[in-house]
Design a protein around this motif. Structure first.
Motif, short mmCIF file in Angstrom:
data_model
loop_
_atom_site.label_atom_id
_atom_site.label_comp_id
_atom_site.label_asym_id
_atom_site.label_seq_id
_atom_site.Cartn_x
_atom_site.Cartn_y
_atom_site.Cartn_z
N ALA A 1 12.51 -3.31 1.42
CA ALA A 1 11.47 -4.11 2.08
C ALA A 1 10.14 -3.37 2.04
O ALA A 1 10.06 -2.19 2.40
N ALA A 2 9.10 -4.08 1.63
CA ALA A 2 7.76 -3.50 1.54
C ALA A 2 6.75 -4.41 2.22
O ALA A 2 6.86 -5.63 2.16
N GLY A 3 5.78 -3.79 2.87
CA GLY A 3 4.71 -4.58 3.47
C GLY A 3 4.65 -4.40 4.97
O GLY A 3 5.43 -5.01 5.70
N GLY A 4 3.76 -3.55 5.44
CA GLY A 4 3.57 -3.37 6.88
C GLY A 4 4.57 -2.45 7.53
O GLY A 4 4.67 -2.40 8.76
N ALA B 1 17.81 -5.90 3.99
CA ALA B 1 17.33 -4.87 3.08
C ALA B 1 18.20 -3.62 3.19
O ALA B 1 18.91 -3.42 4.19
N SER B 2 18.14 -2.79 2.15
CA SER B 2 18.89 -1.53 2.14
C SER B 2 17.97 -0.33 2.33
O SER B 2 18.42 0.81 2.26
N GLY B 3 16.70 -0.60 2.55
CA GLY B 3 15.75 0.47 2.75
C GLY B 3 14.35 -0.10 2.84
O GLY B 3 14.14 -1.32 2.75
N VAL B 4 13.40 0.80 3.03
CA VAL B 4 12.00 0.38 3.13
C VAL B 4 11.13 1.15 2.16
O VAL B 4 11.39 2.31 1.84
N TRP B 5 10.10 0.48 1.69
CA TRP B 5 9.09 1.03 0.78
C TRP B 5 7.82 1.20 1.62
O TRP B 5 7.33 0.22 2.18
N THR B 6 7.33 2.39 1.72
CA THR B 6 6.20 2.67 2.62
C THR B 6 5.08 3.35 1.84
O THR B 6 5.32 4.26 1.06
N GLY B 7 3.85 2.90 2.08
CA GLY B 7 2.72 3.50 1.38
C GLY B 7 1.65 4.00 2.33
O GLY B 7 1.31 5.19 2.34
N THR B 8 1.16 3.09 3.17
CA THR B 8 0.10 3.44 4.12
C THR B 8 0.52 4.61 5.02
O THR B 8 -0.30 5.45 5.40
N LEU B 9 1.81 4.66 5.32
CA LEU B 9 2.35 5.68 6.22
C LEU B 9 1.99 7.10 5.79
O LEU B 9 1.88 8.00 6.61
N TRP B 10 1.82 7.30 4.47
CA TRP B 10 1.65 8.66 3.96
C TRP B 10 0.21 9.01 3.65
O TRP B 10 -0.10 10.16 3.34
N LEU C 1 -8.28 5.74 8.80
CA LEU C 1 -6.95 5.13 8.91
C LEU C 1 -6.34 5.39 10.29
O LEU C 1 -5.72 4.51 10.88
N LEU C 2 -6.51 6.60 10.81
CA LEU C 2 -5.93 6.93 12.11
C LEU C 2 -6.53 6.08 13.22
O LEU C 2 -5.88 5.79 14.22
N ALA C 3 -7.77 5.64 13.01
CA ALA C 3 -8.45 4.83 14.03
C ALA C 3 -8.24 3.34 13.82
O ALA C 3 -8.63 2.53 14.66
N MET D 1 -16.88 3.93 2.53
CA MET D 1 -15.58 4.25 1.93
C MET D 1 -14.48 3.29 2.40
O MET D 1 -14.54 2.77 3.52
N PHE D 2 -13.51 3.06 1.54
CA PHE D 2 -12.38 2.22 1.89
C PHE D 2 -11.14 2.72 1.17
O PHE D 2 -11.22 3.57 0.28
N GLU D 3 -10.00 2.17 1.54
CA GLU D 3 -8.74 2.55 0.90
C GLU D 3 -7.81 1.34 0.94
O GLU D 3 -7.88 0.52 1.86
N ALA D 4 -6.96 1.20 -0.06
CA ALA D 4 -5.90 0.20 0.00
C ALA D 4 -5.01 0.55 1.19
O ALA D 4 -4.60 1.70 1.34
N CYS D 5 -4.73 -0.44 2.01
CA CYS D 5 -4.10 -0.14 3.29
C CYS D 5 -3.34 -1.36 3.79
O CYS D 5 -3.86 -2.48 3.72
#
Lengths: 91, 369
Positions: free
Chosen positions: B219-222, B237-246, B262-264, B326-330
């Motif tokens: 599962a990916a997304g949020g 799902a059998s797991g999660v796909w995480t991006g923003t977390l890292w 991102l922290l804010a 500045m921005f980031e995919a998030c």
């Protein structure tokens, strides 16, 4: 790794020519790590190109009936694996 | 509990401890997550074949025999090729004028460096194919296709003892890739960062899980907490796909300004739009996305024209390190990214929270809504 350029072989598939299809498309954004998804629909011309070995096939879609609002081109290349023929025939 | 909910088809397939997949563009995060018992995938879409080979070597030295993945954005569609200079001439005057107005309104300086635009045209198919050949030659344990269908490469990958995962945004694409024999499907909902589709995570994960049979669904997304992981497992799902977390973790090479942003941030601080590249993607809000969202803004152009408009802005934002630019995919789960923790701690916290959630759900006197 091999320094040889990827071989591209154009061709024509008469069985695909004239077929209506949808493409769950998209791709990377040049110069960035980003990408985007976008949908197309139209008629396959039958023209294709195979990249490398095993072949990675792409078809030309024309007469676009669905495309992103701002897409100004009249054709789009579509990866065969992301094409869905309206008749649900596998490309 | 009788069974460990964190032992799934995915952990069994990969031989990992926890069903947590980190997607990152930073090699140090791959190292940290893999060595913390998770699985990590390095995004290499913008790297040359030689750079990819070097990164694979570096990761192998850090993680030994533990599995890891390489992600490429296999394109699924591509416009006819065109020369950069010709493309720039086709940008309407209204859009160039609007860009100039943005620069003046926000005092945006000229970039210090030329924008890092790839050459157009051949990039999509031929460059991606050359990248893919390196991944095959290096026999990377897992290849993940971030967008296009990887079906054509399955036989070649499997003959090299590699696994292939496909990331999809529509259920019919998952069905196609499952029929072709991918080893796992990453079902990505619209909550995700970057090149997400329009379908929500809750809907697409359940739909794909219903047709996946024995093939693991990720599962990916949020996804940013153990509560999300527990929910994903409940969806099938059998797991999660995480991006923003890292992105804001200790090991991440993101600019500190982006990390603090991102922290804010909360879920409302992301936007799904076309203003950056002409293709839809989810990013943090910034001056550029705000301006192109105004009622009097011109309609965004398609890729690559919109990217030609935004390239100077992006380069200037990063060169001058202006927080407002500045921005980031998030992804929309960013609201739970609140501390700059080491990746190992993030994995441990996520695991602990997931187990707490399952303990709550299976307690004799469970907490009721």
């Amino acid at each position: 790794m091999s320094d040889a350029p990827v071989q591209s072989r154009p061709g024509f598939d008469s069985e695909m020519a004239g077929k209506h299809a949808e493409c769950d498309g998209g791709g990377s954004v040049a110069g960035t790590k980003y990408a985007g998804r976008e949908d197309f629909a139209g008629t396959l011309t039958g023209e294709y190109v195979d990249h490398g070995d095993p072949p990675w096939r792409w078809y030309v879609m024309a007469d676009l009936t669905l495309k992103p609002e701002s897409y100004t081109e009249t054709t789009v290349w579509c990866q065969a694996g992301n094409l869905f023929l309206t008749e649900d025939h596998r490309p | 509990m009788a069974n460990d909910p964190l032992k799934t088809k995915l952990t069994g397939m990969l031989g990992i401890e926890f069903p947590i997949v980190a997607f990152t563009h930073c090699k140090d995060v791959v190292d940290a997550v893999v060595n913390a018992g998770g699985f990590a995938v390095l995004g290499e879409a913008m790297h040359t074949p030689d750079e990819i080979a070097a990164d694979i070597k570096w990761i192998r030295e850090k993680v030994g025999d533990k599995p890891f993945g390489i992600d490429l954005v296999l394109p699924a569609s591509a416009p006819p090729a065109g020369a950069l200079a010709e493309l720039q001439k086709e940008i309407p005057e209204t859009h160039l004028k609007f860009k100039q107005e943005i620069n003046e309104r926000h005092d945006i300086p000229e970039p210090k460096n030329p924008p890092a635009l790839h050459q157009w045209g051949g990039l999509n198919q031929e460059m991606a194919r050359a990248q893919l050949d390196v991944v095959l030659e290096e026999r990377v344990p897992v290849f993940t296709s971030g967008l296009g269908n990887p079906g054509f490469i399955l036989e070649a990958a499997h003959s090299r003892d590699m696994l292939v995962f496909g990331l999809i945004g529509k259920t019919r694409q998952a069905k196609r890739e499952l029929e072709e024999g991918v080893d796992a499907i990453i079902a990505q909902g619209t909550d995700a960062a970057g090149h997400t589709g329009p379908i929500g995570t809750f809907s697409i994960v359940a739909e794909v899980a219903a047709i996946a049979g024995d093939t693991p669904v990720i599962a990916a997304g949020g996804v940013t907490t153990g509560r999300h992981l527990a929910a994903a497992l409940c969806l099938g799902a059998s797991g999660v796909w995480t991006g923003t977390l890292w992105l804001a973790c200790r090991e991440s090479d993101s600019d500190i300004i982006i990390k603090e942003k991102l922290l804010a941030a909360s879920s409302d601080d992301t936007i799904y739009g076309r203003s950056v590249s002409g293709m839809p993607m989810r990013t943090t809000k910034c001056v550029w996305t705000d301006e192109w969202g105004k009622p009097d803004a011109p309609k965004t152009l398609h890729a690559p024209y919109q990217m030609l408009l935004s390239a100077d802005y992006i380069q200037s934002a990063n060169d001058h390190r202006r927080e407002d630019l500045m921005f980031e995919a998030c992804g929309q789960g960013v609201g739970f990214v609140t501390a700059m923790k080491p990746a190992r701690q993030i994995v441990a916290d996520m695991v602990e929270e997931t187990l707490d959630v399952f303990d709550e759900l299976t307690a004799d006197d469970p907490v009721t809504a």
